[in-house]
Design an enzyme around this catalytic site. Structure first.
Site, short mmCIF file in Angstrom:
data_model
loop_
_atom_site.label_atom_id
_atom_site.label_comp_id
_atom_site.label_asym_id
_atom_site.label_seq_id
_atom_site.Cartn_x
_atom_site.Cartn_y
_atom_site.Cartn_z
N ARG A 122 8.05 -35.03 -28.31
CA ARG A 122 6.99 -34.01 -28.25
C ARG A 122 5.65 -34.69 -28.48
O ARG A 122 5.00 -34.50 -29.50
CB ARG A 122 7.27 -32.96 -29.32
CG ARG A 122 7.65 -31.59 -28.81
CD ARG A 122 9.00 -31.45 -28.22
NE ARG A 122 9.08 -30.26 -27.39
CZ ARG A 122 9.43 -29.06 -27.83
NH1 ARG A 122 9.73 -28.86 -29.08
NH2 ARG A 122 9.47 -28.03 -26.99
N GLN A 127 3.81 -34.15 -22.44
CA GLN A 127 3.70 -32.70 -22.29
C GLN A 127 4.12 -32.19 -20.91
O GLN A 127 4.81 -31.18 -20.80
CB GLN A 127 2.29 -32.23 -22.60
CG GLN A 127 2.20 -31.69 -24.01
CD GLN A 127 0.80 -31.33 -24.43
OE1 GLN A 127 -0.15 -31.43 -23.64
NE2 GLN A 127 0.66 -30.92 -25.67
N ASP A 130 7.94 -31.79 -20.57
CA ASP A 130 8.61 -31.10 -21.66
C ASP A 130 9.37 -29.86 -21.14
O ASP A 130 8.84 -28.77 -21.06
CB ASP A 130 7.55 -30.70 -22.70
CG ASP A 130 8.14 -30.13 -23.96
OD1 ASP A 130 9.30 -29.71 -23.94
OD2 ASP A 130 7.43 -30.10 -24.98
N SER A 133 9.72 -26.73 -23.49
CA SER A 133 8.54 -25.85 -23.52
C SER A 133 8.42 -25.04 -22.24
O SER A 133 8.18 -23.83 -22.29
CB SER A 133 7.26 -26.66 -23.69
OG SER A 133 7.23 -27.23 -24.96
N TYR A 230 8.97 -30.15 -35.71
CA TYR A 230 10.08 -29.19 -35.74
C TYR A 230 10.31 -28.66 -37.14
O TYR A 230 9.80 -29.20 -38.12
CB TYR A 230 11.37 -29.88 -35.27
CG TYR A 230 11.44 -30.08 -33.78
CD1 TYR A 230 11.59 -29.00 -32.93
CD2 TYR A 230 11.35 -31.34 -33.23
CE1 TYR A 230 11.67 -29.18 -31.56
CE2 TYR A 230 11.42 -31.54 -31.86
CZ TYR A 230 11.58 -30.45 -31.03
OH TYR A 230 11.66 -30.63 -29.68
P1 NAD Z 1 12.38 -24.66 -31.57
O1 NAD Z 1 12.86 -24.07 -30.31
O2 NAD Z 1 13.05 -25.89 -32.08
O3 NAD Z 1 12.44 -23.56 -32.72
C1 NAD Z 1 11.82 -22.31 -32.58
C2 NAD Z 1 11.12 -21.95 -33.87
O4 NAD Z 1 12.08 -21.57 -34.85
C3 NAD Z 1 10.29 -23.06 -34.49
O5 NAD Z 1 8.95 -22.65 -34.60
C4 NAD Z 1 10.94 -23.25 -35.85
O6 NAD Z 1 10.00 -23.60 -36.85
C5 NAD Z 1 11.53 -21.89 -36.09
N1 NAD Z 1 12.54 -21.84 -37.17
C6 NAD Z 1 13.50 -22.74 -37.49
N2 NAD Z 1 14.21 -22.32 -38.57
C7 NAD Z 1 13.69 -21.10 -38.93
C8 NAD Z 1 13.99 -20.17 -39.95
N3 NAD Z 1 14.96 -20.38 -40.84
N4 NAD Z 1 13.24 -19.03 -40.02
C9 NAD Z 1 12.24 -18.81 -39.14
N5 NAD Z 1 11.92 -19.66 -38.14
C10 NAD Z 1 12.63 -20.79 -38.04
O7 NAD Z 1 10.81 -24.92 -31.49
P2 NAD Z 1 9.91 -25.24 -30.23
O8 NAD Z 1 9.57 -24.03 -29.50
O9 NAD Z 1 10.59 -26.32 -29.48
O10 NAD Z 1 8.60 -25.80 -30.92
C11 NAD Z 1 8.64 -26.68 -32.04
C12 NAD Z 1 7.28 -27.27 -32.31
O11 NAD Z 1 6.97 -28.27 -31.36
C13 NAD Z 1 6.11 -26.31 -32.25
O12 NAD Z 1 5.18 -26.69 -33.23
C14 NAD Z 1 5.50 -26.55 -30.93
O13 NAD Z 1 4.16 -26.13 -30.87
C15 NAD Z 1 5.66 -28.03 -30.86
N6 NAD Z 1 5.54 -28.54 -29.51
C16 NAD Z 1 4.78 -29.65 -29.29
C17 NAD Z 1 4.68 -30.16 -28.01
C18 NAD Z 1 3.85 -31.37 -27.72
O14 NAD Z 1 3.04 -31.77 -28.51
N7 NAD Z 1 4.08 -32.02 -26.60
C19 NAD Z 1 5.34 -29.56 -26.98
C20 NAD Z 1 6.12 -28.43 -27.24
C21 NAD Z 1 6.22 -27.94 -28.53
#
Ligand code: NAD
Length: 380
Positions: A122, A127, A130, A133, A230
């Site tokens: 990530r 990006q 990804d 996403s 994460y």
């Molecule tokens: P994910 O699909 O792994 O998880 C979804 C959400 O569930 C996450 O926000 C996580 O914190 C939440 N979660 C986990 N356990 C939980 C609990 N017990 N109670 C409530 N919520 C809980 O997450 P994602 O959509 O893949 O995104 C993860 C992070 O990565 C985010 O900060 C996102 O903005 C970031 N991200 C960064 C990039 C990048 O920089 N290239 C790209 C995509 C996502």
């Protein structure tokens, strides 16, 4: 000259790994793209649309796989496809690296070079590649649209001469990419939206979308984000406090969309059967974590159930696949950006920098061996 093969996905996967737009990019980069006839139809990409951008349409996988340098897929290819590929050929797909581990080993033994797109780091540079996403964003949108159609009420508040229709109370659990899009979509439809997550960074994001943030904001919460962005697995004590807060909130909600995941682990259990029993009749839960075990105890993957107290629990598998035109377009662009790293700009041949962090981060098997640290550590 690099040859790229694209074969149809299984009957339960409507998406496809290339779009006419990415065929054009590959052809411009000097590649041959051999697509099995009909592979794009469920995403509304006709053979003619591919052909117009320079693809070669072939009648069966056997016409494409034995000469392919790269096989592009949405899901893990079948063992038959692997056996038809030439040894060392590259496979790029959402390979589900932690699922059906024995099969991964069998596939690795065919000496194919396997890249799992789910493991893309990530980072800012990655990006455009990804896939989690690009697909989660569409899933978050579709979850709200599906919930709205299953819910027996309207989402926006309406003031009419016959009385006021109240806005639906919508609760989003897990505010990653899918959760953020779910909040934005529910807000656009006029719902009253609350959301929760264990990562502190999400609080501001939730508020900036006009929703209310609800969470146990203790010391552990302040440390709950990994360097990779994460969520961490939370302690039993935190989970108990979180459960109490959630239990009270759920009693008043009309629509609940759960998206909570922790990489490489089963989905955290956030809604127990007792909590469901305390919810209002007619409430709808859509559990986007259904494929990974579910955030709700009663979720059945791929099914909709209605509980004795009238709560509908929907466990969709592959929600992004229900908007295949957009999902395939975005997925295809993710793959094209990644494959672009592997092709020499000078002589248009395969030229992989095995030390590149994006190559290393996604490579799971090469020369018959499983090589990704997250997989080799698990068997140790
Ligand atoms: P994910 O699909 O792994 O998880 C979804 C959400 O569930 C996450 O926000 C996580 O914190 C939440 N979660 C986990 N356990 C939980 C609990 N017990 N109670 C409530 N919520 C809980 O997450 P994602 O959509 O893949 O995104 C993860 C992070 O990565 C985010 O900060 C996102 O903005 C970031 N991200 C960064 C990039 C990048 O920089 N290239 C790209 C995509 C996502």
């Amino acid at each position: 000259m690099v040859t790229i093969a694209v074969t149809p996905e299984a009957s339960n996967e409507p998406r496809v790994a290339v779009s006419p737009d990415t065929v054009k990019k590959f052809v411009a980069a000097g590649c041959t793209v051999a697509i099995v006839s009909g592979a794009g139809l469920r995403s509304s990409f006709s053979d003619d649309a591919y052909k117009a951008q320079g693809a070669e349409i072939v009648s069966s996988p056997n016409d494409a796989l034995p000469r392919a340098d790269i096989l592009l897929k949405v899901r893990r290819p079948s063992p038959e496809e692997f056996n038809t590929l030439k040894p060392g050929a590259i496979v790029v797909a959402m390979l589900d690296p932690y699922g059906q581990r024995t099969e991964i080993e069998t596939l690795a033994a065919t000496k194919a070079t396997l890249f799992a797109m789910e493991l893309m780091p990530r980072t800012t540079r990655a990006q455009a590649m990804d896939v989690l996403s690009s697909q989660a964003n569409l899933a978050g949108y579709k979850a709200v649209v599906d919930a709205a159609s299953k819910f027996g009420g309207a989402l926006p508040m309406m003031m009419t001469p016959a009385g006021t229709v109240p806005a639906a109370k919508t609760f989003i659990m897990g505010v990653g990419v899918a959760g953020l899009q779910a909040i934005a979509t529910a807000r656009r439809l006029g719902a009253i939206v609350t959301a929760t997550d264990v990562r502190p960074a999400t609080k501001e994001q939730v508020q900036s979308l006009g929703a209310k943030f609800i969470a146990v904001e203790d010391e552990e919460f302040l440390q709950a984000q990994t360097a990779g962005g994460y969520a961490k697995q939370m302690s039993a004590a935190y989970q108990a406090k979180q459960a109490e807060l959630v239990a009270n909130h759920l009693k008043t909600q009309d629509i609940v969309i759960t998206t909570a995941l922790i990489p490489g682990r089963p989905a955290p259990r956030l809604i127990t059967s007792d909590m469901v029993a305390s919810m209002k009749p007619g409430a709808v839960i859509i559990d986007l974590a259904a494929e990974r075990g579910g955030n709700c105890e009663l979720t059945k993957p791929g099914e909709t159930i209605t509980t004795a107290n009238g709560v509908k629990i929907i466990g969709p598998i592959n929600l992004a696949g229900t908007v295949p035109v957009n999902a395939s377009n975005l997925y295809a662009r993710n793959l094209a950006a990644f494959v672009d790293l592997m092709i020499s700009k000078e002589d248009k041949s395969l030229a992989i920098d095995w030390d590149d962090e994006l190559i290393k981060g996604t490579l799971i098997a090469k020369d018959g061996e499983i090589v990704h640290p997250s997989l080799t550590e698990k068997t140790a």
